[in-house]
Design an enzyme around this catalytic site. Structure first.
Site, short mmCIF file in Angstrom:
data_model
loop_
_atom_site.label_atom_id
_atom_site.label_comp_id
_atom_site.label_asym_id
_atom_site.label_seq_id
_atom_site.Cartn_x
_atom_site.Cartn_y
_atom_site.Cartn_z
N SER A 263 19.95 32.38 -0.76
CA SER A 263 19.58 32.70 -2.14
C SER A 263 20.43 33.88 -2.55
CB SER A 263 18.10 33.09 -2.17
OG SER A 263 17.75 33.67 -3.40
N TYR B 219 10.71 38.53 0.59
CA TYR B 219 11.62 37.39 0.42
C TYR B 219 13.07 37.82 0.56
CZ TYR B 219 13.70 33.25 -1.77
OH TYR B 219 14.45 32.12 -2.03
C1 8X3 Z 1 15.28 32.34 -5.50
C2 8X3 Z 1 16.09 33.24 -6.36
O1 8X3 Z 1 15.99 35.12 -7.99
O2 8X3 Z 1 13.86 34.23 -7.33
O3 8X3 Z 1 15.86 32.10 -4.28
O4 8X3 Z 1 15.13 35.55 -5.78
S1 8X3 Z 1 15.20 34.60 -6.86
#
Ligand code: 8X3
Length: 246
Positions: A131, A144
């Protein structure tokens, strides 16, 4: 001999789009995910997709999938996701554990299990779906972004360790993708909050846009390694810089 591609997290979003696209490119596709009914539906439309129940957080489940394969030419480590948006100070350990177990350790389990087959194929391609969050940080995204940074670093390490072997190591790092589920999961089921992420954005990426990038990368000649592709909507210049029409 037809080539085989394994796609994890294939029940929806980028995974499902990638399974369909690689099938259209002529691969036999093994589509793995936990949600079997969705996989069966995907496979009922496309005969060259084989649905396999897969939980990348379970070594047993990963080993069972690996043992069922006759060959493996492409592995797309797509399973993962974001859970919660609390600041680090309030982050829930169980959310972080889940993010690390799916995005990072899930990719590790799958890679370890399928790497011998990828190398044996003579031109294996391992695709890591990271990502832009693997290369940027933002408030509320600590669990994340740190998991995706880890996954991105694992990808670079693999490329270094495997140089000289017949396997290509590709990282695909998408920005804003409007896919069913991703934002809803992140907002713990709050569909209205999830919808606001894409509100008035003229053209977020679709899962098919990302599948297109994956298909292009894996179908290059064997000597061409697409190290990393960062792909965002034109309306997103950076994580915090999103154009919204008024
Ligand atoms: C998802 C992109 O911008 O929500 O992988 O982190 S973001």
């Amino acid at each position: 001999m037809r080539k085989t591609a394994v796609v994890t997290g294939a029940s929806s979003g980028i995974g499902a789009a990638t399974a369909r696209r690689l099938a259209a490119e002529g691969y036999d596709v093994v589509a793995g995910a936990r949600r079997r009914e969705r996989l069966d539906k995907l496979a009922s439309d496309v005969p060259s997709i084989r649905p396999v129940t897969l939980d990348v957080t379970s070594q047993e489940s990963v080993d069972a999938l690996a043992g069922s394969l006759e060959r493996c030419d492409v592995l797309v480590n797509n399973a993962g996701g974001a859970f919660g948006l609390e600041p680090v100070a309030d982050g829930r350990v169980d959310d972080w554990q889940r993010m690390y177990d799916t995005n990072v350790l899930g990719s590790l389990r799958m890679t370890q299990a399928l790497l011998p087959g990828l190398i044996a194929s003579g031109d294996g391609v391992l695709v890591m779906l990271t990502s832009t969050a693997g290369h940027e940080s933002y408030e509320g995204g600590g669990g994340y972004t740190s998991a995706k940074h880890a996954q991105a670093t694992m990808t670079e390490t693999l490329r270094l360790e495997l140089v000289g072997q017949p396997v290509r190591i590709v990282e695909i790092a998408p920005g804003m993708v409007k896919s069913e589920g991703f934002a809803v999961t992140r907002f713990r089921g709050d569909e209205a909050a999830a919808a606001r992420v894409y509100e008035r954005v003229p053209g977020p990426l679709s899962p098919d846009d990302v599948a297109d990038a994956i298909a292009w990368s894996v179908t290059r000649p064997a000597h061409v390694n697409v190290d990393r592709m960062i792909i965002r909507p034109r309306a997103q210049a950076a994580q915090h810089r999103v154009h919204r029409v008024s």
